[in-house]
Design an enzyme around this catalytic site. Structure first.
Site, PDB file in Angstrom:
ATOM      1  N   GLN A  68       0.852  -1.206   0.000  1.00  0.00           N
ATOM      2  CA  GLN A  68       0.000   0.000   0.000  1.00  0.00           C
ATOM      3  C   GLN A  68       0.883   1.251   0.000  1.00  0.00           C
ATOM      4  O   GLN A  68       2.089   1.181   0.261  1.00  0.00           O
ATOM      5  CB  GLN A  68      -0.871   0.020   1.261  1.00  0.00           C
TER       6      GLN A  68
ATOM      7  N   HIS B 120      -9.321   3.255  19.095  1.00  0.00           N
ATOM      8  CA  HIS B 120      -8.619   2.112  19.705  1.00  0.00           C
ATOM      9  C   HIS B 120      -9.311   1.634  20.975  1.00  0.00           C
ATOM     10  O   HIS B 120      -9.355   0.426  21.257  1.00  0.00           O
ATOM     11  CB  HIS B 120      -7.160   2.488  19.963  1.00  0.00           C
TER      12      HIS B 120
ATOM     13  N   ASP C 199      -0.346   0.125  13.796  1.00  0.00           N
ATOM     14  CA  ASP C 199       0.044   1.397  14.425  1.00  0.00           C
ATOM     15  C   ASP C 199       0.248   1.225  15.937  1.00  0.00           C
ATOM     16  O   ASP C 199       0.759   2.119  16.598  1.00  0.00           O
ATOM     17  CB  ASP C 199      -1.031   2.471  14.151  1.00  0.00           C
TER      18      ASP C 199
ATOM     19  N   ASP D 133       0.028 -12.121   6.418  1.00  0.00           N
ATOM     20  CA  ASP D 133      -1.384 -11.898   6.077  1.00  0.00           C
ATOM     21  C   ASP D 133      -2.243 -12.617   7.119  1.00  0.00           C
ATOM     22  O   ASP D 133      -2.043 -13.810   7.371  1.00  0.00           O
ATOM     23  CB  ASP D 133      -1.640 -12.473   4.665  1.00  0.00           C
TER      24      ASP D 133
ATOM     25  N   ASP E 194      -8.363  -5.322  13.475  1.00  0.00           N
ATOM     26  CA  ASP E 194      -8.092  -3.886  13.345  1.00  0.00           C
ATOM     27  C   ASP E 194      -7.509  -3.656  11.949  1.00  0.00           C
ATOM     28  O   ASP E 194      -6.332  -3.328  11.773  1.00  0.00           O
ATOM     29  CB  ASP E 194      -7.108  -3.464  14.439  1.00  0.00           C
ATOM     30  N   SER E 195      -8.351  -3.886  10.947  1.00  0.00           N
ATOM     31  CA  SER E 195      -7.871  -3.844   9.550  1.00  0.00           C
ATOM     32  C   SER E 195      -8.117  -2.461   8.962  1.00  0.00           C
ATOM     33  O   SER E 195      -8.744  -1.595   9.585  1.00  0.00           O
ATOM     34  CB  SER E 195      -8.647  -4.873   8.721  1.00  0.00           C
TER      35      SER E 195
HETATM   36  N1  SAM Z   1      -7.964   2.317  12.352  1.00  0.00           N
HETATM   37  C1  SAM Z   1      -7.758   1.948  10.964  1.00  0.00           C
HETATM   38  C2  SAM Z   1      -9.063   1.833  10.219  1.00  0.00           C
HETATM   39  O1  SAM Z   1     -10.113   1.742  10.855  1.00  0.00           O
HETATM   40  O2  SAM Z   1      -8.998   1.812   8.980  1.00  0.00           O
HETATM   41  C3  SAM Z   1      -6.972   0.669  10.909  1.00  0.00           C
HETATM   42  C4  SAM Z   1      -5.584   0.910  11.310  1.00  0.00           C
HETATM   43  S1  SAM Z   1      -4.376  -0.322  11.112  1.00  0.00           S
HETATM   44  C5  SAM Z   1      -3.108   0.706  10.557  1.00  0.00           C
HETATM   45  C6  SAM Z   1      -4.848  -1.263   9.677  1.00  0.00           C
HETATM   46  C7  SAM Z   1      -3.736  -2.262   9.381  1.00  0.00           C
HETATM   47  O3  SAM Z   1      -4.236  -3.456   8.766  1.00  0.00           O
HETATM   48  C8  SAM Z   1      -2.681  -1.720   8.411  1.00  0.00           C
HETATM   49  O4  SAM Z   1      -1.457  -1.583   9.086  1.00  0.00           O
HETATM   50  C9  SAM Z   1      -2.607  -2.769   7.300  1.00  0.00           C
HETATM   51  O5  SAM Z   1      -1.298  -2.973   6.808  1.00  0.00           O
HETATM   52  C10 SAM Z   1      -3.142  -3.990   8.023  1.00  0.00           C
HETATM   53  N2  SAM Z   1      -3.669  -5.047   7.123  1.00  0.00           N
HETATM   54  C11 SAM Z   1      -4.374  -4.882   5.986  1.00  0.00           C
HETATM   55  N3  SAM Z   1      -4.676  -6.082   5.446  1.00  0.00           N
HETATM   56  C12 SAM Z   1      -4.134  -7.034   6.284  1.00  0.00           C
HETATM   57  C13 SAM Z   1      -4.112  -8.450   6.268  1.00  0.00           C
HETATM   58  N4  SAM Z   1      -4.707  -9.154   5.278  1.00  0.00           N
HETATM   59  N5  SAM Z   1      -3.489  -9.105   7.284  1.00  0.00           N
HETATM   60  C14 SAM Z   1      -2.884  -8.402   8.280  1.00  0.00           C
HETATM   61  N6  SAM Z   1      -2.847  -7.045   8.347  1.00  0.00           N
HETATM   62  C15 SAM Z   1      -3.489  -6.364   7.356  1.00  0.00           C
END
Ligand code: SAM
Length: 267
Positions: free
Chosen positions: A33, A64, A88, A138, A156-157
């Site tokens: 990304q 959070h 984060d 993943d 928390d995706s």
């Molecule tokens: N608070 C934010 C929101 O509501 O959109 C979410 C924050 S957190 C930074 C989201 C995280 O999910 C990102 O760091 C991203 O890289 C991670 N992420 C996305 N797809 C994922 C997957 N398939 N497996 C694990 N982590 C994933």
């Protein structure tokens, strides 16, 4: 006149959220990304993934606290927790306020963890906690392989496209159901109450029957579109409505009354 740079997040043909980039701190394209960090004089440092606000220093706690505490209180005396995403570190910080034994955090993109540690030191402050185990993978691939059983899983995706799209599937929720104990509870961020209502409604209908007790709930999120965020909570056995929150956990905003007052069976 000094050139000004503005970040714009579009949500509708006639509506977008805009932040002035008072100082550009980082911009990179990771394997998964686009990652941007900038400073805004009101919101502090701001993390953007694929053009969407993830966190700001000023208001991250609203989200959070809301995603972390409800499943930990609904579950009975949770000890083993899994966070999917959460790079984060904010959700990890909230989980570690509870008397848990271990927190596995499975984040697909280590560049998010690095950027968070560099620019959000008060949020990404617990990756080295002795109870935390950071895994770069993943989330769905992790669940396909693990035989571990958790008391709580928190999803928390980011939004349901790009790397997060696999985390908004019935298959993923079936895998999570098989990865929680009999008294296990799951929470997940599902999106904006206002802008993503149809998606949330259809997705919740598609997965809620996998669990004995399922609800949607909300919490305010000032810098997310529409200002009101929707979460899902799913329990294998425990009653969500009858959960009791111990009052020794300090939060800035979210609490039992807000949680229970926002419970919805549909949207
Ligand atoms: N608070 C934010 C929101 O509501 O959109 C979410 C924050 S957190 C930074 C989201 C995280 O999910 C990102 O760091 C991203 O890289 C991670 N992420 C996305 N797809 C994922 C997957 N398939 N497996 C694990 N982590 C994933």
């Amino acid at each position: 006149m000094k050139e000004e740079f503005w970040f714009k997040e579009y949500h509708h043909k006639g509506f977008y959220i805009s932040f002035k980039k008072d100082k550009i701190l980082k911009e990179l394209k990771s394997k998964y990304q686009k990652i941007e960090v900038f400073y805004n004089e009101f919101w502090g440092n701001v993390l953007i993934l694929d053009g969407l606000v993830m966190i700001t220093e000023k208001d991250e706690f609203f989200y959070h606290e809301a995603i972390a505490h409800p499943p930990l209180f609904v579950s009975e005396n949770p000890k083993k927790v899994l966070i999917i995403g959460g790079g984060d570190g904010g959700t990890l910080r909230e989980v570690l306020k509870h008397n848990v034994e271990s927190v596995d955090l499975v984040e697909i993109d280590e560049e998010v963890i690095k950027a968070s540690e560099e620019f959000f030191p008060k949020i990404a402050a617990y990756f080295n906690d002795k109870r935390a185990n950071i895994i770069t993978e993943d989330g769905i691939e992790f669940l396909k392989k693990t035989d571990k059983k958790y008391d709580v899983i928190i999803v928390d995706s980011s939004e349901p496209f790009g790397p997060s799209s696999v985390l908004f599937t019935r298959k993923f929720y079936s895998l999570m159901k098989d990865s929680i104990n009999d008294y296990g509870v799951i929470s997940a961020q599902l999106g904006s109450y206002l802008f993503h209502k149809n998606f949330i409604s259809e997705f919740f209908k598609d997965v809620k029957d996998l669990f004995k007790d399922s609800y949607l709930y909300t919490g305010i999120t000032p810098t997310y579109p529409g200002g009101l965020w929707t979460y899902g909570i799913f329990s294998k056995k425990n009653s969500i409505k009858d959960s009791v929150w111990e009052n020794n956990i300090q939060t800035k905003y979210y609490n039992e009354l807000i949680f229970k007052g926002s419970l919805m069976s549909e949207i």
